[in-house]
Motif scaffolding. Structure first.
Motif, PDB file in Angstrom:
ATOM      1  N   GLU A   1       0.826  -1.211   0.000  1.00 33.86           N
ATOM      2  CA  GLU A   1       0.000   0.000   0.000  1.00 33.86           C
ATOM      3  C   GLU A   1       0.864   1.266   0.000  1.00 33.86           C
ATOM      4  O   GLU A   1       1.773   1.414   0.812  1.00 33.86           O
ATOM      5  CB  GLU A   1      -0.867  -0.045   1.256  1.00 33.86           C
ATOM      6  CG  GLU A   1      -1.965   0.966   1.316  1.00 33.86           C
ATOM      7  CD  GLU A   1      -2.856   0.692   2.531  1.00 33.86           C
ATOM      8  OE1 GLU A   1      -2.339   0.531   3.659  1.00 33.86           O
ATOM      9  OE2 GLU A   1      -4.080   0.637   2.344  1.00 33.86           O
TER      10      GLU A   1
ATOM     11  N   ASN B   1      -0.161   5.359  -0.139  1.00 33.04           N
ATOM     12  CA  ASN B   1      -1.264   6.322  -0.208  1.00 33.04           C
ATOM     13  C   ASN B   1      -0.854   7.579  -0.963  1.00 33.04           C
ATOM     14  O   ASN B   1       0.176   8.173  -0.664  1.00 33.04           O
ATOM     15  CB  ASN B   1      -1.684   6.735   1.216  1.00 33.04           C
ATOM     16  CG  ASN B   1      -2.466   5.640   1.906  1.00 33.04           C
ATOM     17  OD1 ASN B   1      -3.254   4.942   1.275  1.00 33.04           O
ATOM     18  ND2 ASN B   1      -2.263   5.486   3.208  1.00 33.04           N
TER      19      ASN B   1
ATOM     20  N   ALA C   1      -4.564  10.029   1.136  1.00 34.99           N
ATOM     21  CA  ALA C   1      -5.316   9.815   2.379  1.00 34.99           C
ATOM     22  C   ALA C   1      -4.824  10.708   3.519  1.00 34.99           C
ATOM     23  O   ALA C   1      -3.723  11.256   3.476  1.00 34.99           O
ATOM     24  CB  ALA C   1      -5.258   8.357   2.796  1.00 34.99           C
TER      25      ALA C   1
ATOM     26  N   ILE D   1       2.250  10.358   6.830  1.00 40.60           N
ATOM     27  CA  ILE D   1       2.306   9.102   6.090  1.00 40.60           C
ATOM     28  C   ILE D   1       2.392   9.385   4.595  1.00 40.60           C
ATOM     29  O   ILE D   1       3.089   8.704   3.856  1.00 40.60           O
ATOM     30  CB  ILE D   1       1.085   8.219   6.437  1.00 40.60           C
ATOM     31  CG1 ILE D   1       1.274   7.651   7.838  1.00 40.60           C
ATOM     32  CG2 ILE D   1       0.907   7.103   5.430  1.00 40.60           C
ATOM     33  CD1 ILE D   1       0.171   6.765   8.317  1.00 40.60           C
TER      34      ILE D   1
ATOM     35  N   TYR E   1       5.988  10.884   2.018  1.00 35.23           N
ATOM     36  CA  TYR E   1       7.268  10.211   1.835  1.00 35.23           C
ATOM     37  C   TYR E   1       7.302   9.716   0.400  1.00 35.23           C
ATOM     38  O   TYR E   1       6.267   9.431  -0.181  1.00 35.23           O
ATOM     39  CB  TYR E   1       7.481   9.099   2.855  1.00 35.23           C
ATOM     40  CG  TYR E   1       6.670   7.845   2.683  1.00 35.23           C
ATOM     41  CD1 TYR E   1       7.218   6.720   2.064  1.00 35.23           C
ATOM     42  CD2 TYR E   1       5.367   7.755   3.167  1.00 35.23           C
ATOM     43  CE1 TYR E   1       6.489   5.561   1.932  1.00 35.23           C
ATOM     44  CE2 TYR E   1       4.629   6.595   3.035  1.00 35.23           C
ATOM     45  CZ  TYR E   1       5.186   5.497   2.416  1.00 35.23           C
ATOM     46  OH  TYR E   1       4.469   4.355   2.281  1.00 35.23           O
TER      47      TYR E   1
HETATM   48  C1  LIG Z   1      -3.127   4.464   3.880  1.00 31.37           C
HETATM   49  O1  LIG Z   1      -4.256   5.160   4.336  1.00 31.37           O
HETATM   50  C2  LIG Z   1      -5.138   4.353   5.107  1.00 31.37           C
HETATM   51  C3  LIG Z   1      -6.367   5.170   5.402  1.00 31.37           C
HETATM   52  O2  LIG Z   1      -6.009   6.408   5.959  1.00 31.37           O
HETATM   53  C4  LIG Z   1      -4.425   3.883   6.350  1.00 31.37           C
HETATM   54  O3  LIG Z   1      -5.279   3.041   7.112  1.00 31.37           O
HETATM   55  C5  LIG Z   1      -3.205   3.080   5.949  1.00 31.37           C
HETATM   56  O4  LIG Z   1      -2.472   2.699   7.063  1.00 31.37           O
HETATM   57  C6  LIG Z   1      -2.319   3.912   5.035  1.00 31.37           C
HETATM   58  N1  LIG Z   1      -1.256   3.031   4.552  1.00 31.37           N
HETATM   59  C7  LIG Z   1      -0.016   3.459   4.353  1.00 31.37           C
HETATM   60  C8  LIG Z   1       0.950   2.430   3.875  1.00 31.37           C
HETATM   61  O5  LIG Z   1       0.306   4.612   4.497  1.00 31.37           O
END
Ligand SMILES: *[C@@H]1O[C@H](CO)[C@@H](O)[C@H](O)[C@H]1NC(C)=O
Ligand SMILES: *[C@@H]1O[C@H](CO)[C@@H](O)[C@H](O)[C@H]1NC(C)=O
Ligand SMILES: *[C@@H]1O[C@H](CO)[C@@H](O)[C@H](O)[C@H]1NC(C)=O
Ligand SMILES: *[C@@H]1O[C@H](CO)[C@@H](O)[C@H](O)[C@H]1NC(C)=O
Ligand SMILES: *[C@@H]1O[C@H](CO)[C@@H](O)[C@H](O)[C@H]1NC(C)=O
Ligand SMILES: *[C@@H]1O[C@H](CO)[C@@H](O)[C@H](O)[C@H]1NC(C)=O
Ligand SMILES: *[C@@H]1O[C@H](CO)[C@@H](O)[C@H](O)[C@H]1NC(C)=O
Ligand SMILES: *[C@@H]1O[C@H](CO)[C@@H](O)[C@H](O)[C@H]1NC(C)=O
Ligand SMILES: *[C@@H]1O[C@H](CO)[C@@H](O)[C@H](O)[C@H]1NC(C)=O
Length: 552
Positions: free
Chosen positions: A444, A446, A449, A454, A457
């Protein structure tokens, strides 16, 4: 404490990305992935139109339009897939609403009249009448073959009479080459337990089901003899069956065969349904449930047992009947927003479909309906969802590209095992020789999101090293399935092309801001290394002059 952790996390990302915009990771698996040069044993061989669709019965007029207003957007999207695999997708018209649909020949001005009961489902009508105009929708997709779903669920005598009355309309609409097969009943294994309302008593069982199926397929055939004698012959009168949901053990498909469901020899294809999980089930996530090869393997295991029992060993009940998924998608109850409609779901779809192909599930009908979260496209504007090509469609495009022209160069598909459940790879063989490889990275990443730490990066790149057969060397073509991240719901491309509605009504449009035309070098010794950004897939085409020579 939390701040310190956050700081450490940010620091580690900064270190990863200190000198480059992106970080190429060393391969997680130090060993290279070995690929056979000639078709290994146990491969899967897809049927033509492997990439197919199932359209909710009540939504079919939205998707197809009618004679005066054909839905050219839908047709263009089907053409794109047909151009890649050599024949257009097969459209199965069915689903839950197939068993609610009551034909009324006096309904002359509208194709359908549906009444929604939000208590049962906000997504489709649970009371549904359809009239003769409905069948116009079978005339708007040139060169598409259909599976028309008859109602077995509603069992009042009025509903049964309406079924028989509908037959002449259905067969007249589908003769002249539009019919593939019929279907009678959607997920009849759930009739006594359905969350949408039971239509059979608790003691519903295989024997009872088989008796009713045989009775009504007989009646339908009789009703067809007058208006469509050519479709009522033993050669042409065939079904997708039993179309079980398989979510619980109410009815067992193997027992239905032992009870004689194919007594009349009119089942052409064994059809089963599958959903990975449910939209409202607790614990369901994009990474854990969809972007997870192990989850696909576990989910399909049930079908593999069924196909082994029904069309293979040990019983050899139907050694010649193909086994397919006649209805499937990510999360039942029409999908969950933020999961089923994302680019991550497109990547899930690629792995899911190719795992099916590898295991000789020979055709996969991705289900969709108007406003559904897991839909490949929204066919019309509604007050809930704007008309458009949705991310999952691009998964189908990637699968179709990987399989290639099934009609003239049928591929054999095999899985290349990788150690991590968040990645998978497959190889396609044509004429006994390795032709292409796909890598699907489902780690994953994002794009948009919530959490800004998060998200800010750089996108990590995973490197995959292959050992291809001796004699396989030179430049190989690279095609990428790409979007800004797994949570993206727009901006998806395949090989630099967009199929979005707003660009050219679903026809391919080359975007100039996406890299394409990339190649990768395969060394003299057959070594190849390919970089794959997290949450993306790549196809390596070995056929441009560098397929292994001299291998048979
Ligand atoms: C991506 O976003 C989702 C929803 O906010 C979150 O649950 C998830 O941990 C995120 N994953 C990464 C790899 O950042
Ligand atoms: C795709 O298929 C359609 C229908 O057969 C055809 O009209 C169209 O020209 C094809 N497009 C390409 C790019 O081959
Ligand atoms: C069929 O439709 C007509 C016209 O809408 C209606 O009058 C009639 O009651 C309907 N028949 C049934 C059995 O529902
Ligand atoms: C045909 O489709 C158009 C556009 O959706 C619609 O306005 C019209 O009512 C439809 N005709 C019939 C007979 O359903
Ligand atoms: C028809 O369905 C009802 C449940 O809705 C059930 O009670 C009845 O036994 C069924 N009849 C037949 C012939 O299956
Ligand atoms: C991936 O799926 C497997 C099989 O369902 C499951 O055991 C595993 O926990 C899943 N992985 C994650 C990260 O949820
Ligand atoms: C498939 O069959 C095997 C062997 O009979 C059994 O062990 C396994 O539990 C079955 N898997 C599923 C998902 O039904
Ligand atoms: C994807 O990212 C690029 C670069 O940051 C940005 O310009 C573009 O708008 C993004 N696309 C979407 C659909 O978010
Ligand atoms: C590329 O261009 C398209 C169309 O102009 C735009 O929608 C998209 O966001 C761009 N993508 C990136 C990654 O910049």
């Amino acid at each position: 404490m939390a701040l310190t952790l956050l700081f450490l996390l940010m620091l580690s990302w900064t270190l990863h990305s200190s000198s480059h915009a992106v970080t190429v990771r060393p391969p997680r698996h130090p060993s290279t992935i070995s690929v056979d040069g000639t078709t290994p044993p146990g491969v899967g061989v897809p049927l033509d139109a492997f990439v197919s669709f199932s359209i909710e019965f009540s939504s079919f007029p939205d998707f197809a339009g009618n004679s005066s207003n054909p839905n050219t957007f839908s047709n263009n999207l089907l053409n794109n897939l047909g151009n890649l695999t050599g024949s257009k997708p097969i459209v199965r018209v069915g689903g839950n609403t197939q068993d609610y649909a009551i034909f009324n020949s006096s309904l002359l001005d509208l194709a359908t009249v549906g009444i929604f009961d939000p208590e049962i489902s906000p997504d489709y009508p649970t009371t549904l009448t359809f009239g003769p105009k409905y069948f116009e929708s079978y005339h708007t997709f040139p060169d598409v073959k259909f599976v028309h779903g008859y109602n077995l669920g509603r069992n009042s005598s009025a509903a049964r009479n309406a079924l028989i009355e509908s037959v002449s309309y259905a067969c007249k609409a589908l003769r002249d080459g539009r019919l593939l097969y019929w279907e009678l009943g959607n997920e009849p294994d759930l009739y006594s337990t359905s969350a949408q309302g039971a239509v059979r008593p608790p003691n519903w069982n295989e024997r009872w089901y088989v008796r009713q199926w045989l009775h009504w397929t007989g009646e339908i055939r009789e009703a067809m003899e007058g208006p469509c004698p050519n479709l009522a012959t033993p050669e042409k009168y065939k079904y997708y069956a039993p179309s079980f949901a398989n979510t619980d053990a109410t009815l067992n498909p193997v027992v239905t065969w032992r009870e004689g469901i194919n007594r009349d020899n009119d089942i052409a294809i064994i059809s089963s349904h599958n959903y990975i999980n449910g939209a409202d089930e607790p614990g369901v996530t994009l990474q854990g449930t969809l972007m997870n090869h192990s989850s696909n393997v576990a989910s399909i295991a049930l079908q593999l047992n069924e196909s082994r029992l029904l069309s293979g060993l040990p019983y050899k009940l139907n050694p010649d009947l193909p086994f397919i998924l006649g209805e499937t998608n990510s999360l039942y109850n029409q999908g969950r927003p933020g999961l089923s409609n994302t680019f991550g779901a497109a990547l899930w779809g690629v792995d899911f479909n190719l795992w099916c192909a590898t295991n000789n599930i020979q055709r996969v009908h991705m289900h969709q309906g108007t406003n559904y979260r897991y839909q490949a496209w929204q066919p019309i504007d509604t007050n809930k969802v704007a008309k458009g090509t949705k991310a999952p469609y691009y998964g189908s495009i990637a699968v179709a590209s990987f399989l290639g022209d099934i009609v003239t160069a049928t591929p054999s598909i095999t899985n290349l095992p990788l150690p991590d459940e968040q990645e998978s790879a497959y190889a396609a063989y044509v004429d006994g020789k390795l032709d292409r490889i796909i890598v699907i990275n489902m780690m994953e990443y994002n794009a948009t999101a919530g959490n800004r730490y998060i998200n800010h990066y750089p996108r990590p790149i995973e490197q995959y090293r292959f050992q291809l057969p001796e004699g396989c060397h030179g430049e190989a073509g690279v095609q990428r399935l790409m979007a800004n991240g797994s949570d993206a719901i727009t901006g998806v491309t395949f090989d630099g092309y967009s199929y979005n509605w707003e660009l050219d009504n679903g026809m391919p449009v080359l975007l100039h801001n996406i890299t394409r035309g990339e190649t990768v070098t395969v060394s003299e010794g057959g070594k190849m290394s390919i970089d794959v950004p997290r949450s993306s897939a790549v196809i390596v085409e070995l056929k441009h002059g560098n397929r292994p020579q001299g291998l048979s």
